[in-house]
Design a protein around this motif. Structure first.
Motif, mmCIF file in Angstrom:
data_model
loop_
_atom_site.group_PDB
_atom_site.id
_atom_site.type_symbol
_atom_site.label_atom_id
_atom_site.label_comp_id
_atom_site.label_asym_id
_atom_site.label_seq_id
_atom_site.Cartn_x
_atom_site.Cartn_y
_atom_site.Cartn_z
ATOM 1 N N SER A 87 40.395 53.713 53.350
ATOM 2 C CA SER A 87 39.457 52.615 53.594
ATOM 3 C C SER A 87 38.257 52.710 52.654
ATOM 4 O O SER A 87 37.764 51.696 52.156
ATOM 5 N N SER A 88 37.776 53.909 52.400
ATOM 6 C CA SER A 88 36.639 54.100 51.491
ATOM 7 C C SER A 88 37.008 53.658 50.072
ATOM 8 O O SER A 88 36.215 53.001 49.390
ATOM 9 N N ILE A 89 38.187 54.030 49.639
ATOM 10 C CA ILE A 89 38.636 53.634 48.293
ATOM 11 C C ILE A 89 38.761 52.114 48.212
ATOM 12 O O ILE A 89 38.311 51.496 47.241
ATOM 13 N N LYS A 90 39.332 51.520 49.227
ATOM 14 C CA LYS A 90 39.484 50.062 49.250
ATOM 15 C C LYS A 90 38.107 49.391 49.258
ATOM 16 O O LYS A 90 37.887 48.408 48.544
ATOM 17 N N LEU A 91 37.190 49.905 50.061
ATOM 18 C CA LEU A 91 35.843 49.353 50.136
ATOM 19 C C LEU A 91 35.137 49.481 48.789
ATOM 20 O O LEU A 91 34.481 48.537 48.328
ATOM 21 N N TYR A 92 35.278 50.618 48.145
ATOM 22 C CA TYR A 92 34.668 50.831 46.838
ATOM 23 C C TYR A 92 35.202 49.797 45.831
ATOM 24 O O TYR A 92 34.445 49.182 45.073
ATOM 25 N N SER A 93 36.505 49.596 45.829
ATOM 26 C CA SER A 93 37.132 48.637 44.916
ATOM 27 C C SER A 93 36.626 47.219 45.192
ATOM 28 O O SER A 93 36.304 46.474 44.262
ATOM 29 N N LEU A 94 36.542 46.854 46.448
ATOM 30 C CA LEU A 94 36.072 45.509 46.799
ATOM 31 C C LEU A 94 34.597 45.315 46.443
ATOM 32 O O LEU A 94 34.201 44.237 45.982
ATOM 33 N N LYS A 95 33.785 46.335 46.648
ATOM 34 C CA LYS A 95 32.365 46.244 46.275
ATOM 35 C C LYS A 95 32.225 46.084 44.760
ATOM 36 O O LYS A 95 31.404 45.298 44.286
ATOM 37 N N LYS A 96 33.027 46.838 44.015
ATOM 38 C CA LYS A 96 32.982 46.739 42.564
ATOM 39 C C LYS A 96 33.378 45.334 42.117
ATOM 40 O O LYS A 96 32.730 44.738 41.252
ATOM 41 N N GLN A 97 34.416 44.799 42.707
ATOM 42 C CA GLN A 97 34.866 43.452 42.373
ATOM 43 C C GLN A 97 33.807 42.413 42.756
ATOM 44 O O GLN A 97 33.543 41.477 42.005
ATOM 45 N N SER A 98 33.197 42.588 43.903
ATOM 46 C CA SER A 98 32.143 41.676 44.352
ATOM 47 C C SER A 98 30.952 41.708 43.397
ATOM 48 O O SER A 98 30.411 40.658 43.032
ATOM 49 N N ASN A 99 30.541 42.886 42.977
ATOM 50 C CA ASN A 99 29.429 43.011 42.033
ATOM 51 C C ASN A 99 29.765 42.327 40.705
ATOM 52 O O ASN A 99 28.909 41.677 40.099
ATOM 53 N N TYR A 100 30.992 42.488 40.253
ATOM 54 C CA TYR A 100 31.415 41.827 39.009
ATOM 55 C C TYR A 100 31.279 40.312 39.141
ATOM 56 O O TYR A 100 30.755 39.651 38.245
ATOM 57 N N TYR A 101 31.765 39.756 40.251
ATOM 58 C CA TYR A 101 31.683 38.306 40.452
ATOM 59 C C TYR A 101 30.228 37.833 40.575
ATOM 60 O O TYR A 101 29.879 36.768 40.081
ATOM 61 N N ILE A 102 29.400 38.610 41.226
ATOM 62 C CA ILE A 102 27.992 38.226 41.379
ATOM 63 C C ILE A 102 27.287 38.256 40.019
ATOM 64 O O ILE A 102 26.554 37.327 39.675
ATOM 65 N N LYS A 103 27.526 39.305 39.225
ATOM 66 C CA LYS A 103 26.872 39.423 37.921
ATOM 67 C C LYS A 103 27.379 38.365 36.936
ATOM 68 O O LYS A 103 26.611 37.844 36.132
#
Length: 124
Positions: free
Chosen positions: A15-31
């Motif tokens: 779950s931590s790995i999945k959350l990390y991946s999703l946060k990274k993807q979210s940050n990319y889309y926001i930036k």
């Protein structure tokens, strides 16, 4: 046997790995939100511009567009007409030969009867 503590621990890691991946993807889309939107809109804008150019061309030059679209069909029809006109004597000859062949294939009694009728008509 794996006890439940180990299973829960593995689930937490996954779950931590999945959350990390999703946060990274979210940050990319926001930036990169503006760049992503521009890229998406660019294709639509290009299509709209092409459609505007086509409409403008159609409104000013619709007769030539129609001629270009039907040119091939007209040429094909003219070629067919030319071939038919040049071969009408051949077609007439083939039809005549076909009629002669049919007449020859008729039974002799019918042919003799026709000859008899023709000679009697001539005598009358």
């Amino acid at each position: 046997m794996i006890n439940t503590k180990h299973v829960n621990f593995l689930k937490q890691i996954r779950s931590s790995i999945k959350l990390y991946s999703l946060k990274k993807q979210s940050n990319y889309y926001i930036k990169n939100k503006d760049q992503i939107l521009k890229t998406s809109v660019k294709e639509i804008t290009r299509n709209i511009e092409n459609d505007k150019i086509f409409i403008r061309t159609y409104e000013t030059d619709n007769q030539s567009l129609i001629e270009k679209g039907t040119k091939y069909n007209i040429e094909k029809l003219e070629f067919t007409r030319h071939v038919l006109e040049n071969s009408k004597n051949l077609i007439s000859g083939a039809i005549g030969e076909n009629l002669v062949v049919k007449e020859i294939k008729k039974p002799p009694v019918t042919t003799l009867f026709m000859i008899f009728i023709c000679t009697t008509m001539l005598l009358i």
